[in-house]
Scaffold this active site. Structure first.
Site, PDB file in Angstrom:
ATOM      1  N   ASP A  50      -3.796  -1.703  -3.575  1.00 39.55           N
ATOM      2  CA  ASP A  50      -2.872  -0.555  -3.444  1.00 39.55           C
ATOM      3  C   ASP A  50      -1.431  -1.034  -3.647  1.00 39.55           C
ATOM      4  O   ASP A  50      -0.640  -0.418  -4.375  1.00 39.55           O
ATOM      5  CB  ASP A  50      -2.957   0.080  -2.043  1.00 39.55           C
ATOM      6  CG  ASP A  50      -4.330   0.630  -1.704  1.00 39.55           C
ATOM      7  OD1 ASP A  50      -4.474   1.840  -1.546  1.00 39.55           O
ATOM      8  OD2 ASP A  50      -5.291  -0.167  -1.600  1.00 39.55           O
ATOM      9  N   THR A 121      -8.944   4.721  -1.217  1.00 40.80           N
ATOM     10  CA  THR A 121      -8.959   3.336  -0.699  1.00 40.80           C
ATOM     11  C   THR A 121     -10.137   3.088   0.231  1.00 40.80           C
ATOM     12  O   THR A 121     -10.750   2.009   0.204  1.00 40.80           O
ATOM     13  CB  THR A 121      -7.630   3.029   0.026  1.00 40.80           C
ATOM     14  OG1 THR A 121      -6.576   3.222  -0.905  1.00 40.80           O
ATOM     15  CG2 THR A 121      -7.587   1.606   0.548  1.00 40.80           C
TER      16      THR A 121
HETATM   17 MG    MG Z   1      -3.743   5.761  -2.183  1.00 41.17          MG
END
Ligand code: MG
Ligand code: AMP
Ligand code: MG
Length: 305
Positions: A50, A121
């Site tokens: 990320d 995620t």
């Molecule tokens: Mg995200």
């Protein structure tokens, strides 16, 4: 890149290549195996992928487009990034589009770019890589006018390549894929896989679905609408943010679908707006009657969120 193209065109053409590079960075980190997971909050994870994907996109866009606002999910701290993360090439197909008149002369101060460097995620950390997308949405004023969704793990068997980038621009249409109409006669609803609760479920039940597809990521769920695999995306929770919906909303609208909150109002995407999609998300595939889904949301659900 020729400066003769309008700013919005150049920005989307650069967003597409930056999103694809972010996708490559995500694959490299996943293959290496050390995700370096941080808990940002309850049910809210961040990984090395990320952070790195966001650095790639924000550094690439902010160097080429000074004066625009860029808001990324992973915060504002910028750092040195490897030179091969800075993307300067553009998507030539997007560069060729003819924008509607009202997007031809937009000033940088009126633009806000919403970046979700890795949507899904939670699924990514569980190895469900088909659920993840990279999202770059472009807003002019309050409106989401263009967007890019990159799927790092999409497999094109004919081309034996990995990854694909889809885009859409308001008043222009979509590219990188062919939208597929949904089947009539069944009602398939897609929703969260990892952020459900009683209110989320009550909204789903009220739709009397034939089937529920519980998958990760807002980008992935809107793709299911565009691929004709689901009729609506229903999420009766505050958990989704502007970076989750800006790009998907723009592409869905460009294809003839609709994304609103659970009251039927559009979210605003200007730089000063709240980040939280506090009134939930309802998105419907092209050809679906958005108003029918809105009419089914129970008052108790609306009061709860
Ligand atoms: Mg995200
Ligand atoms: P999901 O459908 O659960 O994959 O969620 C879509 C997007 O909204 C993802 O980026 C999630 O991280 C985010 N999201 C949804 N619910 C929450 C929550 N309760 N807390 C944090 N993020 C959430
Ligand atoms: Mg997200």
């Amino acid at each position: 890149m020729a400066q003769c193209h309008p700013l919005v065109t150049r920005l989307l053409a650069s967003s597409a290549t930056a999103a694809a590079q972010a996708g490559k960075i995500i694959r490299d980190i996943f293959t290496r195996g050390d995700l370096n997971i941080v808990e940002k909050g309850v049910d809210d994870l961040q990984t090395e992928a990320d952070r790195s994907a966001q650095n790639c996109i924000i550094e690439s866009l902010s160097r080429q487009f000074p004066g625009i606002t860029i808001i990324g999910e992973e915060g504002t701290s910028r750092c040195e990034v490897p030179s091969d993360w800075i993307v300067t090439n553009v998507d030539e197909e997007i560069l060729k589009v003819k924008l509607p008149k009202d997007l031809e002369n937009v000033s940088p101060q009126d633009i806000c770019v919403w970046v979700d460097p890795l949507d899904g995620t939670s699924e990514f950390t569980q190895g469900l890589v088909d659920h993840i997308t990279v999202l770059v949405g472009v807003a002019v004023g309050t409106k989401a006018v263009g967007g890019v969704i990159h799927q790092p793990y999409y497999k094109d068997l004919q081309k034996s390549s990995i990854g694909r980038t889809l885009w859409g621009i308001d008043g222009v249409g979509v590219g990188g894929f062919m939208p597929v109409p949904t089947l009539i006669g069944r009602r398939i609803i897609t929703t969260t896989r990892s952020h459900s609760n009683k209110t989320v479920q009550a909204a789903l039940d009220a739709m009397e679905p034939d089937e529920i597809l519980r998958v990760g990521g807002a980008g992935h769920k809107v793709l299911l609408l565009l691929e004709g695999k689901a009729h609506a995306y229903v999420f009766a929770s505050k958990g989704c943010k502007r970076w989750d919906t800006c790009a998907p909303e723009a592409i869905l609208h460009a294809a003839g679908g609709k994304l609103t909150d659970l009251y039927g109002d559009s979210y605003s995407y200007d730089a000063t707006t709240s980040h939280c999609n506090s009134k939930g998300v309802l998105a419907t595939a092209p050809g679906e009657q958005h108003s029918w889904y809105l009419s089914r949301i129970p008052d108790e659900v609306k009061q709860e969120i």
